[in-house]
Design an enzyme around this catalytic site. Structure first.
Site, PDB file in Angstrom:
ATOM      1  N   GLN A 167      15.707  -2.813   1.288  1.00  0.00           N
ATOM      2  CA  GLN A 167      15.803  -2.606   2.660  1.00  0.00           C
ATOM      3  C   GLN A 167      14.611  -2.536   3.263  1.00  0.00           C
ATOM      4  O   GLN A 167      13.574  -2.043   2.720  1.00  0.00           O
ATOM      5  CB  GLN A 167      16.829  -1.423   3.005  1.00  0.00           C
ATOM      6  CG  GLN A 167      16.100  -0.687   4.308  1.00  0.00           C
ATOM      7  CD  GLN A 167      16.769  -1.183   5.556  1.00  0.00           C
ATOM      8  OE1 GLN A 167      17.715  -1.725   5.427  1.00  0.00           O
ATOM      9  NE2 GLN A 167      15.909  -1.194   6.322  1.00  0.00           N
ATOM     10  N   THR A 168      14.525  -3.432   4.506  1.00  0.00           N
ATOM     11  CA  THR A 168      13.124  -3.346   5.041  1.00  0.00           C
ATOM     12  C   THR A 168      13.296  -3.744   6.365  1.00  0.00           C
ATOM     13  O   THR A 168      14.068  -4.408   6.686  1.00  0.00           O
ATOM     14  CB  THR A 168      11.980  -4.135   4.508  1.00  0.00           C
ATOM     15  OG1 THR A 168      10.897  -4.079   5.142  1.00  0.00           O
ATOM     16  CG2 THR A 168      12.479  -5.539   4.231  1.00  0.00           C
ATOM     17  N   ARG A 169      12.278  -3.085   7.356  1.00  0.00           N
ATOM     18  CA  ARG A 169      12.079  -3.601   8.782  1.00  0.00           C
ATOM     19  C   ARG A 169      10.508  -3.935   8.903  1.00  0.00           C
ATOM     20  O   ARG A 169      10.159  -4.059   9.962  1.00  0.00           O
ATOM     21  CB  ARG A 169      12.472  -2.376   9.500  1.00  0.00           C
ATOM     22  CG  ARG A 169      11.874  -1.140   9.408  1.00  0.00           C
ATOM     23  CD  ARG A 169      12.206  -0.381  10.596  1.00  0.00           C
ATOM     24  NE  ARG A 169      11.334   0.738  10.902  1.00  0.00           N
ATOM     25  CZ  ARG A 169      11.160   2.119  10.421  1.00  0.00           C
ATOM     26  NH1 ARG A 169      12.102   2.484   9.627  1.00  0.00           N
ATOM     27  NH2 ARG A 169      10.274   2.712  10.813  1.00  0.00           N
ATOM     28  N   HIS A 176       4.179  -6.154   2.139  1.00  0.00           N
ATOM     29  CA  HIS A 176       2.789  -6.145   1.816  1.00  0.00           C
ATOM     30  C   HIS A 176       2.888  -6.117   0.370  1.00  0.00           C
ATOM     31  O   HIS A 176       3.824  -6.076  -0.317  1.00  0.00           O
ATOM     32  CB  HIS A 176       2.406  -5.127   2.290  1.00  0.00           C
ATOM     33  CG  HIS A 176       2.140  -5.048   3.945  1.00  0.00           C
ATOM     34  ND1 HIS A 176       1.465  -5.997   4.597  1.00  0.00           N
ATOM     35  CD2 HIS A 176       2.623  -4.296   4.843  1.00  0.00           C
ATOM     36  CE1 HIS A 176       1.585  -5.679   5.883  1.00  0.00           C
ATOM     37  NE2 HIS A 176       2.297  -4.749   6.059  1.00  0.00           N
ATOM     38  N   HIS A 190       4.949  -3.670  -1.516  1.00  0.00           N
ATOM     39  CA  HIS A 190       6.378  -3.745  -1.530  1.00  0.00           C
ATOM     40  C   HIS A 190       6.651  -4.933  -2.634  1.00  0.00           C
ATOM     41  O   HIS A 190       7.766  -4.976  -2.966  1.00  0.00           O
ATOM     42  CB  HIS A 190       6.763  -4.398  -0.167  1.00  0.00           C
ATOM     43  CG  HIS A 190       6.454  -3.394   1.042  1.00  0.00           C
ATOM     44  ND1 HIS A 190       5.759  -3.953   2.091  1.00  0.00           N
ATOM     45  CD2 HIS A 190       6.807  -2.099   1.267  1.00  0.00           C
ATOM     46  CE1 HIS A 190       5.340  -2.804   2.954  1.00  0.00           C
ATOM     47  NE2 HIS A 190       6.217  -1.850   2.295  1.00  0.00           N
ATOM     48  N   GLY A 216      12.370   3.931  -0.787  1.00  0.00           N
ATOM     49  CA  GLY A 216      10.931   4.303  -0.759  1.00  0.00           C
ATOM     50  C   GLY A 216      10.647   5.707  -0.333  1.00  0.00           C
ATOM     51  O   GLY A 216      11.395   6.330   0.089  1.00  0.00           O
ATOM     52  N   ARG A 217       9.152   6.045  -0.165  1.00  0.00           N
ATOM     53  CA  ARG A 217       8.819   7.163   0.458  1.00  0.00           C
ATOM     54  C   ARG A 217       9.004   6.970   1.975  1.00  0.00           C
ATOM     55  O   ARG A 217       9.065   6.066   2.762  1.00  0.00           O
ATOM     56  CB  ARG A 217       7.323   7.092   0.020  1.00  0.00           C
ATOM     57  CG  ARG A 217       6.674   8.176   0.297  1.00  0.00           C
ATOM     58  CD  ARG A 217       5.142   8.010  -0.205  1.00  0.00           C
ATOM     59  NE  ARG A 217       4.322   8.528   0.887  1.00  0.00           N
ATOM     60  CZ  ARG A 217       3.161   9.555   0.686  1.00  0.00           C
ATOM     61  NH1 ARG A 217       2.893   9.733  -0.822  1.00  0.00           N
ATOM     62  NH2 ARG A 217       2.402   9.650   1.503  1.00  0.00           N
ATOM     63  N   ASP A 218       9.641   8.270   2.302  1.00  0.00           N
ATOM     64  CA  ASP A 218       9.972   8.296   3.927  1.00  0.00           C
ATOM     65  C   ASP A 218      10.995   7.273   4.329  1.00  0.00           C
ATOM     66  O   ASP A 218      10.697   6.742   5.281  1.00  0.00           O
ATOM     67  CB  ASP A 218       8.585   8.309   4.716  1.00  0.00           C
ATOM     68  CG  ASP A 218       9.000   8.849   6.062  1.00  0.00           C
ATOM     69  OD1 ASP A 218      10.128   9.475   6.173  1.00  0.00           O
ATOM     70  OD2 ASP A 218       8.227   8.455   7.071  1.00  0.00           O
ATOM     71  N   HIS A 219      11.867   6.802   3.415  1.00  0.00           N
ATOM     72  CA  HIS A 219      12.848   5.820   3.859  1.00  0.00           C
ATOM     73  C   HIS A 219      13.402   5.851   5.124  1.00  0.00           C
ATOM     74  O   HIS A 219      13.960   6.934   5.607  1.00  0.00           O
ATOM     75  CB  HIS A 219      13.811   5.506   2.720  1.00  0.00           C
ATOM     76  CG  HIS A 219      14.725   4.653   2.984  1.00  0.00           C
ATOM     77  ND1 HIS A 219      14.756   3.503   2.075  1.00  0.00           N
ATOM     78  CD2 HIS A 219      15.841   4.197   3.882  1.00  0.00           C
ATOM     79  CE1 HIS A 219      15.520   2.656   2.465  1.00  0.00           C
ATOM     80  NE2 HIS A 219      16.342   2.826   3.344  1.00  0.00           N
TER      81      HIS A 219
END
Ligand SMILES: [Zn+2]
Length: 395
Positions: free
Chosen positions: A197-199, A203, A206, A291-294
């Site tokens: 998942q990404t917004r 980089h 990732h 991830g961290r702080d998803h």
């Protein structure tokens, strides 16, 4: 008995499909013209689409009171299944006053009828309570809480049937439904698929996380969220362009599928991590990267809260396997991407930029360091930022 060759079961066991087709669609569309019309906000439009395609299985409509309250208080639906984010239809009081329980209504986007809904329940809810439980803050500075406070005071709950797709069908070539993605995975012979998942742009960090995960599964679903996000997030079209460029040059095409997740961001941190994982299970993923702080924003959530929340459920009831990752970055001494877990050298050797620093560089038209972002991606981001600045200046 399920075997390793079976695809992963959707949440609750059945993939929901609430799209009407053929004669049924024609008949319901005609009837819908006569119904009370409820205009939908952006988030409700995206929720409606996700409900219709089964991304929110087992939900087949907007939540009724018991499911809403169970979700907010206990992170469970009334049937006991884990569920962490309310999927509700808020309406303003004057509109709510025209609607009775048991009534059928039409859900519209401007003048276009998207769906019909049977209003099983009409109910009030406590916004402050939802804010505290779901977002962990009552502060309006939180974008999810701000939206919650802005929305209508009455919720309508009941099953929906989709008759028309929402107007925004951006990225149509990538807008795969859960059923389509499941078929695509099967056609490639992928038994284990990890969802990302990404917004954000991808980089190097990732890319490292995705490829590390890909080492232990058969395929990667790169699944960026393209619904509503904060104004300072990079726009979806720029992100999509950067993903395609990266996939072209740095990923094996037979191991990666790019799809879009048409959901709106809630910024609910840990609860949204569970929500994202369950939705990706419905899309056929067996693994999901957390991830961290998803799905976090500001300083509202602890760094690893989105990891710890999975401990509140059994592995069986979540079904999809979470893969927990820390931040990654380039270490000059290691000469590669590492994390605090794998590199002994410490901060002085790491190339790390905060989101704010990245933004400032892009605004100045500067390429990001190659250790941080591949030049192909930097170029697209700089260009995207330039267009965004031009557009805002001509407003
Ligand atoms: Zn190192």
């Amino acid at each position: 008995m399920t075997s390793l060759n079976d695809p992963i079961a959707p949440h609750g066991g059945t993939l929901i499909d609430r799209q009407l087709r053929g004669e049924m669609k024609a008949a319901v569309s005609e009837r819908a013209e006569t119904l009370t019309q409820i205009p939908l906000a952006h988030m409700s439009i995206s929720d409606l689409e996700l409900l219709a395609i089964g991304a929110f299985s087992p939900l087949s409509g907007f939540m009724t009171r018991a499911d809403y309250e169970g979700t907010v208080k206990n992170m469970r639906l009334t049937n006991g299944l884990p569920w962490t984010i309310p999927v509700v239809l808020p309406v303003e009081d004057d509109l709510a006053g025209q609607i009775q329980e048991g009534q059928e209504i039409a859900l519209v986007e401007d003048d276009r009828i998207l769906a019909v809904m049977e209003v099983q329940e009409k109910f009030n809810y406590d916004k402050k309570f939802e804010a505290r439980e779901v977002y962990k803050t009552e502060e309006e500075a939180h974008p999810g809480v701000a939206r919650l406070y802005r929305q209508g005071d009455t919720l309508l709950g009941g099953p929906i049937w989709l008759v028309n797709w929402p107007k925004n069908q951006d990225f149509l070539d990538f807008r795969h439904t859960p059923a389509q993605l499941r078929r695509m995975f099967a056609a490639r012979g992928w038994r284990r698929v990890v969802g990302f998942q990404t917004r954000n742009p991808i980089h190097r960090a990732h890319e490292y996380i995705q490829k590390t995960a890909l080492e232990i599964v058969d395929g990667l679903l790169l699944h960026p969220l393209v619904g509503e996000t904060k104004k300072d997030d990079i726009p979806a079209d720029v992100r999509m362009e950067s993903y395609q460029s990266l996939l072209r040059d740095y990923y094996p095409p037979d191991r990666v599928i790019l799809g879009v997740f048409p959901a709106a961001m809630r910024y609910a941190g840990p609860r949204e991590a569970i929500f994202h994982a369950l939705a990706r299970k419905n899309y056929g993923c067996t693994h999901f990267i957390v991830g961290r702080d998803h799905a976090g924003v500001g300083k509202y959530y602890g760094t690893y809260d989105a990891h710890y929340i999975f401990d509140e459920f059994t592995a069986e009831e979540i079904g999809v396997t979470p893969l927990f990752f820390d931040h990654a970055f380039y270490c000059k001494k290691c000469g590669g991407i590492v994390s605090a877990k794998t590199c002994p050298h410490g901060k002085d050797h790491w190339v790390y930029l905060s989101g704010t620093q990245v933004r400032e560089m892009l605004v100045r038209g500067e390429m990001l360091p190659e250790e941080f972002t591949r030049p192909e991606v930097s170029k697209i981001l700089v260009e995207g930022m330039r267009r965004q600045i031009q557009a805002s200046e001509s407003e």
